[in-house]
Scaffold this motif. Structure first.
Motif, PDB file in Angstrom:
ATOM      1  N   LEU A  16       0.847  -1.184   0.000  1.00 35.58           N
ATOM      2  CA  LEU A  16       0.000   0.000   0.000  1.00 35.58           C
ATOM      3  C   LEU A  16       0.887   1.239   0.000  1.00 35.58           C
ATOM      4  N   GLU A  17       0.463   2.263  -0.696  1.00 40.87           N
ATOM      5  CA  GLU A  17       1.233   3.517  -0.685  1.00 40.87           C
ATOM      6  C   GLU A  17       1.560   3.960   0.734  1.00 40.87           C
ATOM      7  N   GLU A  18       0.570   3.805   1.634  1.00 41.50           N
ATOM      8  CA  GLU A  18       0.756   4.255   3.015  1.00 41.50           C
ATOM      9  C   GLU A  18       1.816   3.455   3.762  1.00 41.50           C
ATOM     10  N   GLU A  19       2.161   2.277   3.248  1.00 44.32           N
ATOM     11  CA  GLU A  19       3.146   1.438   3.939  1.00 44.32           C
ATOM     12  C   GLU A  19       4.577   1.843   3.600  1.00 44.32           C
ATOM     13  N   GLY A  78      -3.764  -3.318   7.136  1.00 41.55           N
ATOM     14  CA  GLY A  78      -3.904  -1.965   6.593  1.00 41.55           C
ATOM     15  C   GLY A  78      -5.008  -1.984   5.553  1.00 41.55           C
ATOM     16  N   ARG A  79      -5.980  -1.078   5.695  1.00 44.74           N
ATOM     17  CA  ARG A  79      -7.177  -1.166   4.872  1.00 44.74           C
ATOM     18  C   ARG A  79      -6.913  -0.894   3.389  1.00 44.74           C
ATOM     19  N   ILE A  80      -7.423  -1.789   2.567  1.00 47.61           N
ATOM     20  CA  ILE A  80      -7.413  -1.563   1.116  1.00 47.61           C
ATOM     21  C   ILE A  80      -8.811  -1.148   0.716  1.00 47.61           C
ATOM     22  N   SER A  81      -8.917   0.070   0.198  1.00 45.16           N
ATOM     23  CA  SER A  81     -10.236   0.544  -0.204  1.00 45.16           C
ATOM     24  C   SER A  81     -10.222   0.850  -1.689  1.00 45.16           C
ATOM     25  N   SER A  84      -7.528   3.184  -2.701  1.00 45.62           N
ATOM     26  CA  SER A  84      -6.102   2.999  -2.365  1.00 45.62           C
ATOM     27  C   SER A  84      -5.366   2.330  -3.510  1.00 45.62           C
ATOM     28  N   ARG A  85      -4.070   2.551  -3.526  1.00 47.18           N
ATOM     29  CA  ARG A  85      -3.273   1.995  -4.610  1.00 47.18           C
ATOM     30  C   ARG A  85      -2.128   1.157  -4.072  1.00 47.18           C
ATOM     31  N   LEU A  86      -1.805   0.114  -4.806  1.00 48.95           N
ATOM     32  CA  LEU A  86      -0.715  -0.777  -4.424  1.00 48.95           C
ATOM     33  C   LEU A  86       0.479  -0.490  -5.328  1.00 48.95           C
TER      34      LEU A  86
ATOM     35  N   LEU B 139      -8.461  12.657   9.784  1.00 52.12           N
ATOM     36  CA  LEU B 139      -9.601  12.199   8.998  1.00 52.12           C
ATOM     37  C   LEU B 139      -9.130  11.587   7.672  1.00 52.12           C
ATOM     38  N   MET B 140      -8.132  12.206   7.060  1.00 51.62           N
ATOM     39  CA  MET B 140      -7.605  11.688   5.801  1.00 51.62           C
ATOM     40  C   MET B 140      -6.908  10.335   6.045  1.00 51.62           C
ATOM     41  N   GLU B 141      -6.243  10.242   7.180  1.00 49.73           N
ATOM     42  CA  GLU B 141      -5.517   9.019   7.528  1.00 49.73           C
ATOM     43  C   GLU B 141      -6.506   7.871   7.737  1.00 49.73           C
ATOM     44  N   ARG B 142      -7.574   8.127   8.479  1.00 54.27           N
ATOM     45  CA  ARG B 142      -8.511   7.051   8.831  1.00 54.27           C
ATOM     46  C   ARG B 142      -9.620   6.876   7.797  1.00 54.27           C
ATOM     47  N   GLY B 143      -9.923   7.925   7.077  1.00 51.99           N
ATOM     48  CA  GLY B 143     -10.966   7.818   6.047  1.00 51.99           C
ATOM     49  C   GLY B 143     -12.357   8.128   6.563  1.00 51.99           C
TER      50      GLY B 143
END
Lengths: 451, 237
Positions: A16-19, A78-81, A84-86, B139-143
């Motif tokens: 995930l980008e956030e990772e 970590g949530r994939i919605s 989100s992008r991988l 909020l952006m972090e958690r959605g």
């Protein structure tokens, strides 16, 4: 925080980008794909392969300002919605460090030797091989030469196992015999998670973060829960290996389908029916105990259990007793403690789990009650083993073979008694005993047993 | 037949006419998971819902806990919050639940306690409901905002009157640090709360300082009374 060059951080992964703990440089080698997609008109999670409608949910997403979908199946990673992008790496694989030479002075039994050759060959030819080896056959040693061949051929190797305990035990053993290669141990929260390594020991779960990374994929205990039940873990193994990777499966108890495939020659397999110490596997014995749950509720243990436990306490032989569920174990614990106050119980969520297992090793606990968490991977040298409530459905053939395999592990104490206390014989229990007998028979025929 | 939102096991709903005519929603979690949560029953602090049974008597003054007495001695915060009502203790199961719901972002879990929150809100006198807001960054972090999610699942109409001015994480600070920290909220919209009884919704009451900061501003903006309804009552430090 250390700065990782993007290639070694991203190569072989799908994150995930956030990772990613550094700003991504602009590079054609760095590609992104949406976390969720549609395949065959079904919603599909690109990380865990979940495509069951019920395992997705909607939320009002503050990021994309729409009702956004997310995957509940791999949420804990970590949530994939939908928005989100991988991230993955399409550039060259960075070179590995280290020399990959095996430093091991031990020797292999005849059975191990054959399996070792089969493994090495499968790795050289990118083939598939099942190693069907009894508990205590010495499966890890069987892998050593194959791993060496792979490392020297500049191949990337992964050993995947369903349990963190096994990762923690296996990684240092491999590090010891491959001192020139840095072994990465991956599990939830592991400090090695960003380490780029040619030899990786990982929980099956963590493989979801990889994508076509490994030339050799070794899957330990393919029969074990949760691997056998959770299709996403099988998906993880397939996703993490390269399409032409060698596949090695290790197990003591292949499932029925695999056993059939082996029998009909549809699957390449090598069987090691004997332990490395050349003594037969202890064969479990049945003992009927009646409605033991009612007895425990009334505050007493069935007489045959009490006398079995008392005899072991008397002669100072350590023993391990398996219960089908925590609740029954907790209720029975005080009854056992009337025999000896140092008797303890352990279960998966027990915060003192590690300490209790260590106490058991140091022989400070004479008798340990356990749920099925100690069914595999854990070795105590000289113990007797009993199952209370063998009729419960958690005790599958595979679980019972594994449990029986806890007894008689060491060459110094190859004997151990295994007792199945039951309130009704199940097909699984009968099959488990037949399985063990069959292995002993084959071991004897091959001349791999001394008696 | 549906699956438990927490453990995935199948949930057998109650049989009867009410579920049959969809007057009663099928349970969102199974009985075994439900039993892991500990509802606050028996004597509780009149002001903050802290269960008094487990509390050292030295920290109890009649029907209130010492913390709440201290709040009422504080010249700044005295009388700001008419009371907090919590539904559950912050035990291991609730910790895991909130971690998964709020930090991992499993939005659908807001349904699990929707019925209880709805029922409790009905019994707490209020004209307007307000959710504790998150900072824009968080909020952006958690959605999503977990307090808003809980309120919406319970069918409460939320008035968007508060905003978080700057967002520092609260969980790492001690009580005194948190009290001294400047108020993190601001009021966007006064008209909808003026002379009204306001009910603040949040996931957890720990020291009560977040809620009191919000309550203080709401009162300043003209609210007649401010109460809080929280899912869990944590232990303050």
């Amino acid at each position: 925080m250390m700065v990782f060059p993007p290639a070694s951080f991203l190569s072989g992964r799908l994150l995930l980008e956030e990772e990613i703990p550094f700003p991504l440089p602009d590079s054609p080698a760095i590609q992104k794909l949406p976390g969720l997609s549609k395949r065959n008109s079904r919603l599909y999670c690109e990380r865990c392969g979940n495509n069951e409608k019920e395992r997705f949910a909607l939320f009002p997403c503050a990021r994309c300002q729409t009702e956004c979908l997310y995957c509940r199946h791999c949420l804990m990673m970590g949530r994939i919605s939908g928005c989100s992008r991988l991230v993955y790496w399409t550039g060259a694989e960075p070179p590995y460090e280290g020399e990959g030479i095996l430093h091991w002075k031990g020797s292999l039994s005849e059975g191990q030797e054959r399996a070792s050759q089969a493994v090495t060959q499968a790795i050289r030819e990118n083939g598939e091989q099942l190693i069907w080896a009894v508990c205590g056959a010495g499966k890890t040693e069987v892998l050593f030469r194959g791993i060496e061949a792979a490392l020297l051929a500049n191949k990337r190797v992964c050993i995947a196992t369903p349990r963190t305990d096994v990762v923690l035990e296996l990684a240092p053993r491999l590090q010891h015999v491959f001192p020139g290669t840095k072994v990465a141990a991956l599990y939830g929260g592991s400090p090695d998670r960003h380490l780029y390594s040619q030899l990786v020991v990982s929980t099956t779960h963590q493989l979801l973060r990889f994508f076509q990374a490994f030339d050799v994929m070794i899957v330990d205990e393919v029969d074990a829960f949760p691997y056998s039940c959770d299709p996403s873990l099988q998906f993880a193994v397939q996703k993490a290996r390269k399409p032409d990777a060698a596949l090695i499966y290790l197990t003591a108890t292949p499932n029925e389908r695999w056993q059939k495939d082996c029998l009909h020659g549809k699957k390449a397999f090598v069987k090691i029916p004997a332990r490395f110490h050349r003594q037969p596997l202890p064969v479990p014995q049945f003992s009927w105990i009646g409605n033991w749950k009612r007895a425990v509720k009334k505050g007493r243990l069935p007489a045959s259990i009490t006398s079995w436990a008392a005899r072991r306490l008397q002669v100072n032989k350590q023993s391990l007793l398996f219960f089908p569920h925590i609740e029954w174990m907790q209720q029975a614990l005080p009854l056992f403690q009337q025999l000896d106050s140092s008797i303890a119980a352990v279960h998966a969520g027990d915060p003192e789990r590690k300490a209790k297992v260590a106490f058991m090793r140091d022989q400070k606990i004479p008798l340990l009650l356990s749920t099925t968490i100690l069914e595999r991977g854990v070795t105590f040298p000289n113990i007797d083993v009993a199952v209370i409530g063998t009729e419960d459905e958690v005790f599958t053939e595979s679980a019972l073979v594994q449990i029986a395999g806890r007894a008689g592990r060491s060459a110094d104490f190859p004997d151990g008694e295994v007792r199945f206390f039951h309130y009704g014989k199940t097909r699984a229990a009968v099959k488990a005993i037949a399985h063990i007998r069959q292995m002993n028979k084959e071991g004897l025929e091959k001349g791999w047993l001394d008696r | 037949m549906s699956s438990c939102l927490l453990c995935g096991e199948s949930v057998n709903g109650r049989l009867g006419w009410r579920p049959f005519f969809l007057l009663e929603a099928p349970p969102s979690i199974c009985g075994a998971c439900r039993r892991q949560f500990e509802p606050i029953i028996g004597e509780r602090c009149r002001a903050c819902s802290r269960p008094l049974a487990a509390l050292d008597p030295a920290f109890i003054r009649e029907d209130r806990c010492l913390d709440c007495c201290r709040w009422e001695e504080d010249s700044f915060y005295k009388g700001v919050l008419a009371g907090n009502y919590s539904l559950y203790t912050y035990n291991e199961a609730m910790k895991d639940f909130i971690a998964r719901f709020k930090y991992r972002g499993d939005y659908i879990l807001a349904q699990v306690f929707a019925g209880e929150i709805k029922k409790a809100a009905k019994q707490l006198p209020h004209d307007v409901a307000v959710a504790i807001p998150l900072s824009q960054e968080r909020l952006m972090e958690r959605g999503f905002n977990q307090a808003e999610a809980l309120a919406q699942a319970a069918g409460l109409d939320i008035e968007d009157v508060l905003q978080r001015v700057h967002g520092e994480k609260q969980s790492k600070k001690s009580r005194s640090e948190r009290l001294e920290a400047a108020n993190v909220f601001g009021v966007k919209e006064k008209s909808s709360i003026c002379h009204k009884k306001v009910l603040i919704i949040d996931d957890i009451y720990t020291t009560g300082s977040t809620l009191r900061q919000a309550a203080y501003l709401l009162k300043q903006a003209g609210a007649a009374e401010v109460r809080a309804l929280t899912l869990a009552r944590g232990q303050g430090t």
